[in-house]
Motif scaffolding. Sequence first.
Motif, PDB file in Angstrom:
ATOM      1  N   GLY A   1     -10.312   2.884   8.855  1.00 26.96           N
ATOM      2  CA  GLY A   1     -10.143   2.258   7.550  1.00 26.96           C
ATOM      3  C   GLY A   1     -10.071   0.749   7.594  1.00 26.96           C
ATOM      4  O   GLY A   1     -10.205   0.098   6.563  1.00 26.96           O
ATOM      5  N   VAL A   2      -9.870   0.159   8.761  1.00 29.25           N
ATOM      6  CA  VAL A   2      -9.763  -1.288   8.854  1.00 29.25           C
ATOM      7  C   VAL A   2     -11.147  -1.896   9.016  1.00 29.25           C
ATOM      8  O   VAL A   2     -12.000  -1.371   9.728  1.00 29.25           O
ATOM      9  CB  VAL A   2      -8.848  -1.705  10.032  1.00 29.25           C
TER      10      VAL A   2
ATOM     11  N   PRO B   1      -5.877  -6.423  -0.310  1.00 25.98           N
ATOM     12  CA  PRO B   1      -5.701  -5.795   1.009  1.00 25.98           C
ATOM     13  C   PRO B   1      -4.779  -6.586   1.930  1.00 25.98           C
ATOM     14  O   PRO B   1      -4.601  -7.800   1.780  1.00 25.98           O
ATOM     15  CB  PRO B   1      -7.135  -5.768   1.565  1.00 25.98           C
TER      16      PRO B   1
ATOM     17  N   ASN C   1       0.853  -1.189   0.000  1.00 26.67           N
ATOM     18  CA  ASN C   1       0.000   0.000   0.000  1.00 26.67           C
ATOM     19  C   ASN C   1       0.891   1.243   0.000  1.00 26.67           C
ATOM     20  O   ASN C   1       1.152   1.847   1.039  1.00 26.67           O
ATOM     21  CB  ASN C   1      -0.920  -0.009   1.222  1.00 26.67           C
TER      22      ASN C   1
ATOM     23  N   GLU D   1      -5.651  -3.787   6.651  1.00 23.83           N
ATOM     24  CA  GLU D   1      -6.897  -3.270   6.094  1.00 23.83           C
ATOM     25  C   GLU D   1      -8.098  -4.152   6.436  1.00 23.83           C
ATOM     26  O   GLU D   1      -9.228  -3.689   6.428  1.00 23.83           O
ATOM     27  CB  GLU D   1      -6.757  -3.127   4.579  1.00 23.83           C
TER      28      GLU D   1
END
Length: 658
Positions: free
Chosen positions: A525-526, A427, A380, A502
């Motif tokens: 965001g997770v 992810p 990422n 994530e």
Amino acid sequence: MIQNELFDYYIVRNSGFFDSRFYLREYQDIRSADIDPLWHFIRYGWKEGRNPSKTFDTKYYLDSNPDVRYHNINPLVHYIRFGKREGRITINRSIKNIDIYSANESLNNIPWNLKLITESRENYLPKVSIIVPNYNHSRFLIERLESIYNQTYKNIEVILLDDYSADTSISLLEGYADKYSENTQCYFNDSNSGSPFTQWKKGISLASGDLIWIAESDDFCDDDFLEKLIPYFADESILLAYAHTIFIDIAGNRHPFAFESYVTQVDPQKWGTSYINTAHNEVNTGLGLLNTIPNVSSVVFRRIDENFPLFNDYEWQKMKVCGDWLFYLNLIRGGRIAYCHETHSYYRIHQAGSSKKAQTQDIYYKEHEKVACTLAHSYNVSELLLKRFHDRLLNYYLQNVKHGDKGKFSACFDFKKILDSRKNRKPNVLIAPFAFSFGGGEIFPIRLANALTENDVSVTVFNGGYEPTQSGVRKMLYPQIPVINNNPTIDINSMLKELGIEIIHTHHASMENLFASRKVNGYTGVKHVATMHGMYEMMENFTLNTREIQKSVDHWIYTADKNIIPFKKTDLYSETKFTRICNGMKLPEFRKLDLSPLGIKPNSFTACLASRALPEKGWKEAIEAIGKVRDVTNIDIHLILIGEGPTYDELQDQTLPG
């Protein structure tokens, strides 16, 4: 100026007045930049009014002592050298209720990426497989091999490889193999493979150790190289540790171009001291811009097996320049990396080496494109970092390639292709089992972690540790998958952020509750996915016991309709939040077993029940059923029970049917 700052650095470091834990905790930008906190304070921090500890107020000391401010002296250095014996004050004592920082403060205040989470390092003595791939380096072999066999760490095996050398290498290697026959094996090729990475792969396939060190045949190292690096791996999240590298020339003298000069283009201070970092952070702050691990001889890494994705990449085995960089990027995904400044590897730079020859050729830049595509696809990383990668390489191209221009460069390093690689990135996933113990709900997440890894997903396993680890279950997990063992000092939010997680995937109500209760003001965001394994429908006080869990879990996975009964009864079920999957597992390899040690004949019929040894799993019923079948049929039928639990303990004290 630098000389004076170094003088100040060592004065402060040896004084005990600088608190690096406080500094990193207090100043988020320093922590994110991964800079040596003391070096930052010496060079910049005190000028910016930053405090070195909770017991020293930089601004107050300068305001109270105009002579120090006038002479532009680092206030902490002044206090250590003069101010302390002169009775000068370091903090405004008129302020009430000052929170004096204690050196014994909880580990929670240490940034998670700086911690080693391990039960004990004292008895950690893993076997290390040392692979020596050689080709025409007889001139350097004695120095290389002496530095291996003289290691102070002794639990080693040595695998000597030769790629069809034309010099006297074979006789030297055979001589050392005879001298150290108890831990040395030789494997010599009948023809040249043309690829150092083919040799790496061969050596790794032959290795039996828990850790691997590829010791290039023209390099050497300090005698305490392994002794210093091995303890890092007692923490199961550490996938790679590397030592400080000293560049040398053909004659073994220090090269005018130093490691520090090489990495200063990324960070002039980072490698001045040992550190631990997550792969996610390391790539975003250094390894994603430059191969900051300049030579594999400085590296020890956790064992990998045939499931390592890069082993099936034919292009990797043929690379000339960036193959090692690509190897590291694949190796450390989901885990952490350690750098040790206290021991050294000596990397011999050959002026006519393959890398030097390639720097003016298209292949050099095409291989960097492959690295950049891997970064974009596997990590990422921001478009800005990829642009910095592009711009740095473009400048290098224009400086080194005659008649080179941007158009020719783009034909080798296609930035659009690299950005397109980001679209297929998967992810970063944290798989969180209850424990490495027997049971369907414990085995499933291990199989899932392995399957996701095979499908190019970055996986980290967070072991709840609520039951003792069963070594057989632990070994089911691919060795290259990092493991974080639950510890009350771990800041869950910090861990998730540092790893770049994530998706959290839990597999037990205890784990759902752990993340729900400790993910307070959580890392944004997770997403939290929970797979049910038959626990919730048996839960008493369902509403009360799942109140916090319901707030945390974003999606539920179940395998049987009975799993969701309590959710429907309490109006917590919705089709958009629940997904049913079928039970299943990867088809195992079948092989014939000799059961004679158990008193079972080859022509006997044998049934096997493998589960947690709980009353509801039917162990006693299976024993009774098999007994009745034997009585009725007179067939030689046997039952093997595999598992741990209270029923197992109870049956051990009983006489069972023969």
